[in-house]
Design a protein around this motif. Structure first.
Motif, mmCIF file in Angstrom:
data_model
loop_
_atom_site.group_PDB
_atom_site.id
_atom_site.type_symbol
_atom_site.label_atom_id
_atom_site.label_comp_id
_atom_site.label_asym_id
_atom_site.label_seq_id
_atom_site.Cartn_x
_atom_site.Cartn_y
_atom_site.Cartn_z
ATOM 1 N N SER A 109 -2.613 -0.856 -0.775
ATOM 2 C CA SER A 109 -1.872 0.353 -1.093
ATOM 3 C C SER A 109 -2.486 0.939 -2.363
ATOM 4 O O SER A 109 -2.655 0.228 -3.356
ATOM 5 C CB SER A 109 -0.399 0.021 -1.329
ATOM 6 N N ILE A 110 -2.831 2.219 -2.319
ATOM 7 C CA ILE A 110 -3.370 2.903 -3.500
ATOM 8 C C ILE A 110 -2.501 4.130 -3.741
ATOM 9 O O ILE A 110 -2.349 4.976 -2.862
ATOM 10 C CB ILE A 110 -4.840 3.325 -3.294
ATOM 11 N N ARG A 111 -1.931 4.199 -4.950
ATOM 12 C CA ARG A 111 -1.064 5.320 -5.322
ATOM 13 C C ARG A 111 -1.723 6.091 -6.460
ATOM 14 O O ARG A 111 -2.015 5.537 -7.515
ATOM 15 C CB ARG A 111 0.314 4.818 -5.746
ATOM 16 N N LYS A 112 -1.963 7.363 -6.238
ATOM 17 C CA LYS A 112 -2.625 8.218 -7.227
ATOM 18 C C LYS A 112 -1.621 8.743 -8.234
ATOM 19 O O LYS A 112 -0.576 9.260 -7.861
ATOM 20 C CB LYS A 112 -3.299 9.391 -6.507
ATOM 21 N N GLU A 113 -1.951 8.591 -9.515
ATOM 22 C CA GLU A 113 -1.144 9.180 -10.581
ATOM 23 C C GLU A 113 -1.828 10.413 -11.146
ATOM 24 O O GLU A 113 -1.180 11.349 -11.566
ATOM 25 C CB GLU A 113 -0.882 8.150 -11.668
ATOM 26 N N ALA A 114 -3.159 10.384 -11.187
ATOM 27 C CA ALA A 114 -3.985 11.511 -11.646
ATOM 28 C C ALA A 114 -5.358 11.324 -11.021
ATOM 29 O O ALA A 114 -5.629 10.283 -10.414
ATOM 30 C CB ALA A 114 -4.071 11.526 -13.176
ATOM 31 N N SER A 115 -6.244 12.289 -11.185
ATOM 32 C CA SER A 115 -7.559 12.176 -10.549
ATOM 33 C C SER A 115 -8.393 11.035 -11.130
ATOM 34 O O SER A 115 -9.356 10.592 -10.517
ATOM 35 C CB SER A 115 -8.324 13.490 -10.660
ATOM 36 N N GLY A 116 -7.988 10.524 -12.298
ATOM 37 C CA GLY A 116 -8.695 9.404 -12.910
ATOM 38 C C GLY A 116 -7.827 8.181 -13.143
ATOM 39 O O GLY A 116 -8.179 7.289 -13.929
ATOM 40 N N LEU A 117 -6.681 8.115 -12.480
ATOM 41 C CA LEU A 117 -5.757 6.992 -12.670
ATOM 42 C C LEU A 117 -5.019 6.712 -11.367
ATOM 43 O O LEU A 117 -4.471 7.619 -10.742
ATOM 44 C CB LEU A 117 -4.740 7.318 -13.768
ATOM 45 N N ALA A 118 -5.014 5.443 -10.955
ATOM 46 C CA ALA A 118 -4.330 5.052 -9.720
ATOM 47 C C ALA A 118 -3.822 3.621 -9.841
ATOM 48 O O ALA A 118 -4.303 2.848 -10.669
ATOM 49 C CB ALA A 118 -5.276 5.174 -8.524
ATOM 50 N N GLN A 119 -2.846 3.299 -9.012
ATOM 51 C CA GLN A 119 -2.291 1.943 -8.944
ATOM 52 C C GLN A 119 -2.708 1.339 -7.614
ATOM 53 O O GLN A 119 -2.620 1.992 -6.570
ATOM 54 C CB GLN A 119 -0.772 1.969 -9.058
ATOM 55 N N LEU A 120 -3.153 0.098 -7.643
ATOM 56 C CA LEU A 120 -3.644 -0.581 -6.446
ATOM 57 C C LEU A 120 -2.892 -1.887 -6.251
ATOM 58 O O LEU A 120 -2.695 -2.649 -7.210
ATOM 59 C CB LEU A 120 -5.143 -0.866 -6.595
ATOM 60 N N LYS A 121 -2.494 -2.137 -5.023
ATOM 61 C CA LYS A 121 -1.920 -3.427 -4.627
ATOM 62 C C LYS A 121 -2.632 -3.837 -3.354
ATOM 63 O O LYS A 121 -2.732 -3.051 -2.412
ATOM 64 C CB LYS A 121 -0.422 -3.335 -4.394
ATOM 65 N N SER A 122 -3.129 -5.049 -3.327
ATOM 66 C CA SER A 122 -3.834 -5.544 -2.150
ATOM 67 C C SER A 122 -3.521 -7.018 -1.977
ATOM 68 O O SER A 122 -3.450 -7.763 -2.960
ATOM 69 C CB SER A 122 -5.347 -5.334 -2.320
ATOM 70 N N GLN A 123 -3.335 -7.438 -0.744
ATOM 71 C CA GLN A 123 -3.105 -8.851 -0.465
ATOM 72 C C GLN A 123 -3.611 -9.179 0.921
ATOM 73 O O GLN A 123 -3.761 -8.310 1.761
ATOM 74 C CB GLN A 123 -1.638 -9.226 -0.612
ATOM 75 N N GLY A 124 -3.903 -10.443 1.118
ATOM 76 C CA GLY A 124 -4.397 -10.880 2.416
ATOM 77 C C GLY A 124 -5.032 -12.251 2.327
ATOM 78 O O GLY A 124 -4.652 -13.083 1.493
ATOM 79 N N ILE A 125 -6.027 -12.476 3.168
ATOM 80 C CA ILE A 125 -6.761 -13.738 3.224
ATOM 81 C C ILE A 125 -8.241 -13.435 3.051
ATOM 82 O O ILE A 125 -8.779 -12.551 3.714
ATOM 83 C CB ILE A 125 -6.537 -14.464 4.572
ATOM 84 N N SER A 126 -8.893 -14.180 2.158
ATOM 85 C CA SER A 126 -10.328 -14.037 1.945
ATOM 86 C C SER A 126 -10.942 -15.431 1.874
ATOM 87 O O SER A 126 -10.483 -16.270 1.094
ATOM 88 C CB SER A 126 -10.594 -13.279 0.643
ATOM 89 N N ASN A 127 -11.956 -15.668 2.699
ATOM 90 C CA ASN A 127 -12.605 -16.984 2.755
ATOM 91 C C ASN A 127 -11.595 -18.110 2.970
ATOM 92 O O ASN A 127 -11.682 -19.172 2.350
ATOM 93 C CB ASN A 127 -13.421 -17.233 1.489
ATOM 94 N N GLY A 128 -10.607 -17.858 3.802
ATOM 95 C CA GLY A 128 -9.622 -18.877 4.144
ATOM 96 C C GLY A 128 -8.533 -19.095 3.105
ATOM 97 O O GLY A 128 -7.696 -19.977 3.268
ATOM 98 N N ARG A 129 -8.510 -18.292 2.044
ATOM 99 C CA ARG A 129 -7.510 -18.456 0.978
ATOM 100 C C ARG A 129 -6.745 -17.157 0.760
ATOM 101 O O ARG A 129 -7.315 -16.081 0.843
ATOM 102 C CB ARG A 129 -8.202 -18.857 -0.314
#
Length: 143
Positions: A109-129
């Motif tokens: 999820s990426i939420r834009k606050e301004a053209s040079g500022l954003a909030q990112l949330k990411s989750q999942g599985i990478s390399n089995g972890r």
């Protein structure tokens, strides 16, 4: 007692029963296709250049030379060829699920606050972890 007949109901609208099924199947197939083809215009509105990814609850700080805002979708899986599905595509937020066959998956999820500022949330599985990232993205200059 009155019984309800779907075929009688459809005939009352002068439509053949098979057409309802075909129309329903076509619509069911179109919905994921429309979602997968999202434009993600919000990501294009982010300023290009050097960005800092500052992870909350962690001292991790990473610099990313961003040429295209779509690069932020897969901060954990930076390989090409992953399949993406757009869950939400609005002017201020995008949510994308992706699968990288043989290396895991994620939801970002990426939420834009301004053209040079954003909030990112990411989750999942990478390399089995499992992984979970809650970060601020801030443009800090040119590449």
């Amino acid at each position: 007692m009155t019984t309800f007949s779907i075929s009688r109901f459809m005939r009352s609208f002068s439509v053949q029963p098979g057409r309802w099924l075909v129309a329903g199947l076509a619509l069911a197939g179109a919905v994921p296709a429309l979602a997968a083809g999202g434009k993600l215009a919000m990501l294009d509105s982010l300023d290009k250049g050097m960005w800092e990814l500052r992870v909350r609850g962690n001292e991790r700080l990473e610099r990313i030379c961003m040429r295209n805002g779509r690069e932020f979708i897969q901060v954990e899986h930076r390989q090409p060829g992953c399949e993406r599905f757009v869950v939400k595509d609005s002017p201020n937020e995008v949510i994308v699920q992706y699968t990288c066959h043989g290396n895991g998956y994620g939801r970002t999820s990426i939420r834009k606050e301004a053209s040079g500022l954003a909030q990112l949330k990411s989750q999942g599985i990478s390399n089995g972890r499992p992984f979970s990232i809650d970060a601020e993205l801030r443009r800090v200059g040119s590449c």
